[in-house]
Design a protein around this motif. Structure first.
Motif, PDB file in Angstrom:
ATOM      1  N   VAL A  44       0.839  -1.201   0.000  1.00  0.00           N
ATOM      2  CA  VAL A  44       0.000   0.000   0.000  1.00  0.00           C
ATOM      3  C   VAL A  44       0.876   1.254   0.000  1.00  0.00           C
ATOM      4  O   VAL A  44       0.618   2.209  -0.740  1.00  0.00           O
ATOM      5  CB  VAL A  44      -0.966  -0.003   1.210  1.00  0.00           C
ATOM      6  CG1 VAL A  44      -1.663   1.339   1.351  1.00  0.00           C
ATOM      7  CG2 VAL A  44      -1.999  -1.111   1.058  1.00  0.00           C
ATOM      8  N   GLN A  45       1.937   1.256   0.813  1.00  0.00           N
ATOM      9  CA  GLN A  45       2.831   2.424   0.873  1.00  0.00           C
ATOM     10  C   GLN A  45       3.545   2.666  -0.457  1.00  0.00           C
ATOM     11  O   GLN A  45       3.816   3.807  -0.807  1.00  0.00           O
ATOM     12  CB  GLN A  45       3.861   2.254   1.999  1.00  0.00           C
ATOM     13  CG  GLN A  45       3.258   2.264   3.391  1.00  0.00           C
ATOM     14  CD  GLN A  45       2.487   3.533   3.687  1.00  0.00           C
ATOM     15  OE1 GLN A  45       2.909   4.628   3.369  1.00  0.00           O
ATOM     16  NE2 GLN A  45       1.316   3.378   4.307  1.00  0.00           N
ATOM     17  N   LEU A  46       3.855   1.613  -1.186  1.00  0.00           N
ATOM     18  CA  LEU A  46       4.493   1.744  -2.499  1.00  0.00           C
ATOM     19  C   LEU A  46       3.475   1.997  -3.616  1.00  0.00           C
ATOM     20  O   LEU A  46       3.843   2.059  -4.785  1.00  0.00           O
ATOM     21  CB  LEU A  46       5.313   0.487  -2.815  1.00  0.00           C
ATOM     22  CG  LEU A  46       6.521   0.239  -1.912  1.00  0.00           C
ATOM     23  CD1 LEU A  46       7.171  -1.098  -2.236  1.00  0.00           C
ATOM     24  CD2 LEU A  46       7.525   1.377  -2.039  1.00  0.00           C
ATOM     25  N   SER A  47       2.211   2.094  -3.250  1.00  0.00           N
ATOM     26  CA  SER A  47       1.106   2.305  -4.197  1.00  0.00           C
ATOM     27  C   SER A  47       0.987   1.187  -5.224  1.00  0.00           C
ATOM     28  O   SER A  47       0.524   1.409  -6.341  1.00  0.00           O
ATOM     29  CB  SER A  47       1.248   3.654  -4.906  1.00  0.00           C
ATOM     30  OG  SER A  47       1.193   4.706  -3.965  1.00  0.00           O
ATOM     31  N   ALA A  48       1.416  -0.011  -4.857  1.00  0.00           N
ATOM     32  CA  ALA A  48       1.247  -1.163  -5.742  1.00  0.00           C
ATOM     33  C   ALA A  48      -0.220  -1.572  -5.796  1.00  0.00           C
ATOM     34  O   ALA A  48      -0.687  -2.094  -6.804  1.00  0.00           O
ATOM     35  CB  ALA A  48       2.106  -2.332  -5.264  1.00  0.00           C
ATOM     36  N   TRP A  49      -0.933  -1.344  -4.710  1.00  0.00           N
ATOM     37  CA  TRP A  49      -2.368  -1.602  -4.646  1.00  0.00           C
ATOM     38  C   TRP A  49      -2.980  -0.724  -3.573  1.00  0.00           C
ATOM     39  O   TRP A  49      -2.288  -0.168  -2.736  1.00  0.00           O
ATOM     40  CB  TRP A  49      -2.679  -3.078  -4.369  1.00  0.00           C
ATOM     41  CG  TRP A  49      -2.106  -3.606  -3.088  1.00  0.00           C
ATOM     42  CD1 TRP A  49      -2.614  -3.458  -1.825  1.00  0.00           C
ATOM     43  CD2 TRP A  49      -0.909  -4.370  -2.933  1.00  0.00           C
ATOM     44  NE1 TRP A  49      -1.813  -4.082  -0.898  1.00  0.00           N
ATOM     45  CE2 TRP A  49      -0.754  -4.651  -1.558  1.00  0.00           C
ATOM     46  CE3 TRP A  49       0.045  -4.856  -3.822  1.00  0.00           C
ATOM     47  CZ2 TRP A  49       0.310  -5.394  -1.065  1.00  0.00           C
ATOM     48  CZ3 TRP A  49       1.104  -5.586  -3.312  1.00  0.00           C
ATOM     49  CH2 TRP A  49       1.223  -5.849  -1.955  1.00  0.00           C
ATOM     50  N   ASN A  50      -4.281  -0.626  -3.617  1.00  0.00           N
ATOM     51  CA  ASN A  50      -5.041   0.129  -2.617  1.00  0.00           C
ATOM     52  C   ASN A  50      -6.254  -0.675  -2.222  1.00  0.00           C
ATOM     53  O   ASN A  50      -6.737  -1.519  -2.977  1.00  0.00           O
ATOM     54  CB  ASN A  50      -5.515   1.474  -3.192  1.00  0.00           C
ATOM     55  CG  ASN A  50      -4.361   2.405  -3.457  1.00  0.00           C
ATOM     56  OD1 ASN A  50      -3.596   2.697  -2.556  1.00  0.00           O
ATOM     57  ND2 ASN A  50      -4.234   2.846  -4.699  1.00  0.00           N
ATOM     58  N   TYR A  51      -6.738  -0.396  -1.042  1.00  0.00           N
ATOM     59  CA  TYR A  51      -7.991  -0.982  -0.583  1.00  0.00           C
ATOM     60  C   TYR A  51      -9.046   0.104  -0.622  1.00  0.00           C
ATOM     61  O   TYR A  51      -8.877   1.175  -0.053  1.00  0.00           O
ATOM     62  CB  TYR A  51      -7.839  -1.584   0.815  1.00  0.00           C
ATOM     63  CG  TYR A  51      -6.932  -2.785   0.789  1.00  0.00           C
ATOM     64  CD1 TYR A  51      -7.381  -3.982   0.259  1.00  0.00           C
ATOM     65  CD2 TYR A  51      -5.620  -2.709   1.238  1.00  0.00           C
ATOM     66  CE1 TYR A  51      -6.552  -5.088   0.187  1.00  0.00           C
ATOM     67  CE2 TYR A  51      -4.785  -3.804   1.172  1.00  0.00           C
ATOM     68  CZ  TYR A  51      -5.260  -4.992   0.650  1.00  0.00           C
ATOM     69  OH  TYR A  51      -4.430  -6.069   0.572  1.00  0.00           O
ATOM     70  N   LEU A  52     -10.145  -0.168  -1.321  1.00  0.00           N
ATOM     71  CA  LEU A  52     -11.158   0.842  -1.575  1.00  0.00           C
ATOM     72  C   LEU A  52     -12.134   1.003  -0.422  1.00  0.00           C
ATOM     73  O   LEU A  52     -12.760   2.052  -0.293  1.00  0.00           O
ATOM     74  CB  LEU A  52     -11.901   0.502  -2.870  1.00  0.00           C
ATOM     75  CG  LEU A  52     -10.978   0.327  -4.088  1.00  0.00           C
ATOM     76  CD1 LEU A  52     -11.772  -0.135  -5.294  1.00  0.00           C
ATOM     77  CD2 LEU A  52     -10.233   1.618  -4.377  1.00  0.00           C
ATOM     78  N   SER A  61      -3.830  -1.392   5.374  1.00  0.00           N
ATOM     79  CA  SER A  61      -4.033  -2.736   4.827  1.00  0.00           C
ATOM     80  C   SER A  61      -5.458  -3.206   5.126  1.00  0.00           C
ATOM     81  O   SER A  61      -6.186  -2.591   5.891  1.00  0.00           O
ATOM     82  CB  SER A  61      -3.011  -3.701   5.402  1.00  0.00           C
ATOM     83  OG  SER A  61      -3.148  -3.783   6.790  1.00  0.00           O
ATOM     84  N   TYR A  62      -5.829  -4.318   4.499  1.00  0.00           N
ATOM     85  CA  TYR A  62      -7.185  -4.848   4.681  1.00  0.00           C
ATOM     86  C   TYR A  62      -7.164  -5.862   5.816  1.00  0.00           C
ATOM     87  O   TYR A  62      -6.755  -7.014   5.645  1.00  0.00           O
ATOM     88  CB  TYR A  62      -7.684  -5.471   3.368  1.00  0.00           C
ATOM     89  CG  TYR A  62      -9.165  -5.734   3.376  1.00  0.00           C
ATOM     90  CD1 TYR A  62     -10.073  -4.686   3.468  1.00  0.00           C
ATOM     91  CD2 TYR A  62      -9.657  -7.020   3.297  1.00  0.00           C
ATOM     92  CE1 TYR A  62     -11.427  -4.914   3.477  1.00  0.00           C
ATOM     93  CE2 TYR A  62     -11.017  -7.263   3.296  1.00  0.00           C
ATOM     94  CZ  TYR A  62     -11.900  -6.205   3.393  1.00  0.00           C
ATOM     95  OH  TYR A  62     -13.249  -6.441   3.413  1.00  0.00           O
ATOM     96  N   ILE A  63      -7.583  -5.444   6.983  1.00  0.00           N
ATOM     97  CA  ILE A  63      -7.523  -6.228   8.216  1.00  0.00           C
ATOM     98  C   ILE A  63      -8.157  -7.614   8.071  1.00  0.00           C
ATOM     99  O   ILE A  63      -7.574  -8.600   8.528  1.00  0.00           O
ATOM    100  CB  ILE A  63      -8.167  -5.445   9.389  1.00  0.00           C
ATOM    101  CG1 ILE A  63      -7.372  -4.172   9.673  1.00  0.00           C
ATOM    102  CG2 ILE A  63      -8.303  -6.297  10.633  1.00  0.00           C
ATOM    103  CD1 ILE A  63      -5.949  -4.399  10.099  1.00  0.00           C
ATOM    104  N   PRO A  64      -9.341  -7.752   7.459  1.00  0.00           N
ATOM    105  CA  PRO A  64      -9.916  -9.097   7.357  1.00  0.00           C
ATOM    106  C   PRO A  64      -9.020 -10.082   6.612  1.00  0.00           C
ATOM    107  O   PRO A  64      -8.976 -11.261   6.945  1.00  0.00           O
ATOM    108  CB  PRO A  64     -11.228  -8.875   6.603  1.00  0.00           C
ATOM    109  CG  PRO A  64     -11.588  -7.466   6.895  1.00  0.00           C
ATOM    110  CD  PRO A  64     -10.275  -6.734   6.978  1.00  0.00           C
ATOM    111  N   PHE A  65      -8.307  -9.591   5.600  1.00  0.00           N
ATOM    112  CA  PHE A  65      -7.414 -10.480   4.857  1.00  0.00           C
ATOM    113  C   PHE A  65      -6.207 -10.846   5.701  1.00  0.00           C
ATOM    114  O   PHE A  65      -5.841 -12.014   5.806  1.00  0.00           O
ATOM    115  CB  PHE A  65      -6.976  -9.823   3.543  1.00  0.00           C
ATOM    116  CG  PHE A  65      -6.098 -10.704   2.715  1.00  0.00           C
ATOM    117  CD1 PHE A  65      -6.643 -11.744   1.990  1.00  0.00           C
ATOM    118  CD2 PHE A  65      -4.729 -10.527   2.689  1.00  0.00           C
ATOM    119  CE1 PHE A  65      -5.842 -12.587   1.235  1.00  0.00           C
ATOM    120  CE2 PHE A  65      -3.908 -11.352   1.948  1.00  0.00           C
ATOM    121  CZ  PHE A  65      -4.471 -12.385   1.216  1.00  0.00           C
TER     122      PHE A  65
END
Length: 148
Positions: A44-52, A61-65
């Motif tokens: 997330v910090q590297l902007s490789a992906w985001n959680y919407l 980050s996505y806590i449930p995952f």
């Protein structure tokens, strides 16, 4: 949806876990959760992906995952396939999570891989499973008790 992804897997695990191996499985699950959370935050910090739709605004980050789906999946796989080759099970886990799990999260509108390709995740998932399996199967565990 985040609440469901967080609590339902734990309820299922409590019901169907191998009771005699609870401690070792939780040891693996804790390891997986910490590694997953760390790598997820890096992505997330590297902007490789985001959680919407993050569950909490303070944790990117996505806590449930990280704290439910990932560790419980690994704990069940270790429980069911303990005597199988951990590299093969890890690879199957990596392929399944990367090419089925991640696209489902994307389809649900929870996950947006900005420049991350699903296939990039396979070695990470494989290695996480392998290390968790090796950690749990370590012969270094000793009985607790009074030392003499």
């Amino acid at each position: 949806m985040g609440i469901i992804f967080t609590f339902i897997p734990w309820i299922v695990w409590i019901i169907f876990r191998e009771k005699k191996s609870t401690g070792r499985l939780l040891y693996a699950g804790t390891f997986v959760a910490l590694i997953s959370l760390t790598l997820d935050n890096v992505g997330v910090q590297l902007s490789a992906w985001n959680y919407l739709k993050p569950v909490t605004p303070l944790i990117p980050s996505y806590i449930p995952f990280d704290f439910s789906l990932m560790p419980i999946s690994v704990m069940f796989l270790i429980q069911w396939f303990y005597n199988r080759n951990p590299w093969i099970i890890g690879f199957i886990f990596g392929i399944t999570t990367a090419f089925i799990g991640e696209p489902i999260f994307k389809w649900l509108g929870l996950y947006d891989p900005t420049y991350w390709k699903f296939g990039y995740s396979v070695p990470f998932y494989t290695f996480i499973y392998y290390i968790a399996h090796k950690t749990v199967s370590s012969k270094n565990f000793k009985e607790l008790g009074a030392s003499k």
